[in-house]
Design a protein around this motif. Sequence first.
Motif, mmCIF file in Angstrom:
data_model
loop_
_atom_site.group_PDB
_atom_site.id
_atom_site.type_symbol
_atom_site.label_atom_id
_atom_site.label_comp_id
_atom_site.label_asym_id
_atom_site.label_seq_id
_atom_site.Cartn_x
_atom_site.Cartn_y
_atom_site.Cartn_z
ATOM 1 N N CYS A 27 -30.852 -37.656 19.124
ATOM 2 C CA CYS A 27 -30.724 -37.058 17.645
ATOM 3 C C CYS A 27 -32.258 -37.065 17.184
ATOM 4 O O CYS A 27 -32.899 -37.952 17.580
ATOM 5 N N VAL A 43 -28.075 -31.037 9.511
ATOM 6 C CA VAL A 43 -28.397 -32.508 10.141
ATOM 7 C C VAL A 43 -27.137 -33.496 9.822
ATOM 8 O O VAL A 43 -27.130 -34.167 10.398
ATOM 9 N N GLN A 73 -31.733 -36.276 11.469
ATOM 10 C CA GLN A 73 -30.273 -36.578 11.749
ATOM 11 C C GLN A 73 -29.711 -38.039 11.708
ATOM 12 O O GLN A 73 -28.830 -38.326 11.210
ATOM 13 N N THR A 129 -21.332 -36.488 11.315
ATOM 14 C CA THR A 129 -21.608 -37.528 12.329
ATOM 15 C C THR A 129 -20.450 -38.740 11.983
ATOM 16 O O THR A 129 -20.100 -38.955 10.828
#
Length: 346
Positions: free
Chosen positions: A58, A303, A62, A346
């Motif tokens: 990443c 992101v 991010q 995420t």
Amino acid sequence: MICPHCEQSLLRRERPGNVCGKCGRRYALDPKTNPMKLNDLRVRRVAAKVTQDGQVPCTVGQLWYALSRRSLRDTQVDLGCAGALTVAGLIVTFVGLATAAVVAVVGGLLLAGALGFVAAEVMGVGRGRPRLDRDSFRTGPMADWRHVYGALPPGVLDDGRYPSPPAGQPESAGADTPGGPLLVCPDRSVAVFLDAMGLPARYGLTLVAAPDTLVSRTPAPVLVLHDADARGLGLVHRVRAARPGRPVFDLGLPLDAVYGKANAVPVRGEPPTASAMEPLERSGEFGADQLRWLRQGWGFPLVAVAPAKLLDAVTRAVERVGALTDPERRRAASVGFLTWPDGGTT
């Protein structure tokens, strides 16, 4: 906090200058001294989750979103102040009623202040506002991390500059190879990630940051990857206006994939200008509630999509665009070509 080295609990006075008073080793981040309230153990834990324990990298951007996600849900209102003002206001008002009216007025003002804090909490003041912006995160906490540990957390890529063109290719962004597709991606963090994963090399793509750099004379298709905010959603319209007659494909992020999803945590920036909203309002693609949301400065950044999901979605989209632009495969291609995971965060 817990020392990331000896894992002993430390009081504030036991960790002067970010040095553990028990094992004597230096650590990078103290939750009491950085705006994001980070500590080394949390950064390592979140980085491991985002990178799936090192299976996929990443970027710093991010990681920034993953670490900001929890605070983006919260307001920036300190209800502790409201509690203190309420207690003080009640005491002062009670004393004032028994002594002087002016004291009671002061108590009333304290209570009004407490109500102001509560009202701000109900209205969501500060919700969606990052405690630290992405660039400041890179030059602040991540710079401190590098100073202590000598490198970024495992699996985290530096995104300080946009990816360079391939060797032998002119430096001007947009001087693409004849016939090669262009991938417009303004987000530097995402461009660095896709480049590191070999996507441009694998499909002959040229990454560019802005549509005004598209100087190629070839009729190669243009693929646009953008945030789900007013400026990002309008990027496709700007590219099409700048390059009429050239095939332009919107790869997303589509607003419908994130808007109103419980697990999609948006970011709020400055409200867009009327000129930025005009093509979105004219397009008829968005509902009234969505347009109102965008006007308030809300959006969802690329992101925020988990790296593995982002790579999968973009790869499938690029392959489908290839099928649509290849005469021999066009007949077999379906109409809709990009499916993003709902609220794919995420």
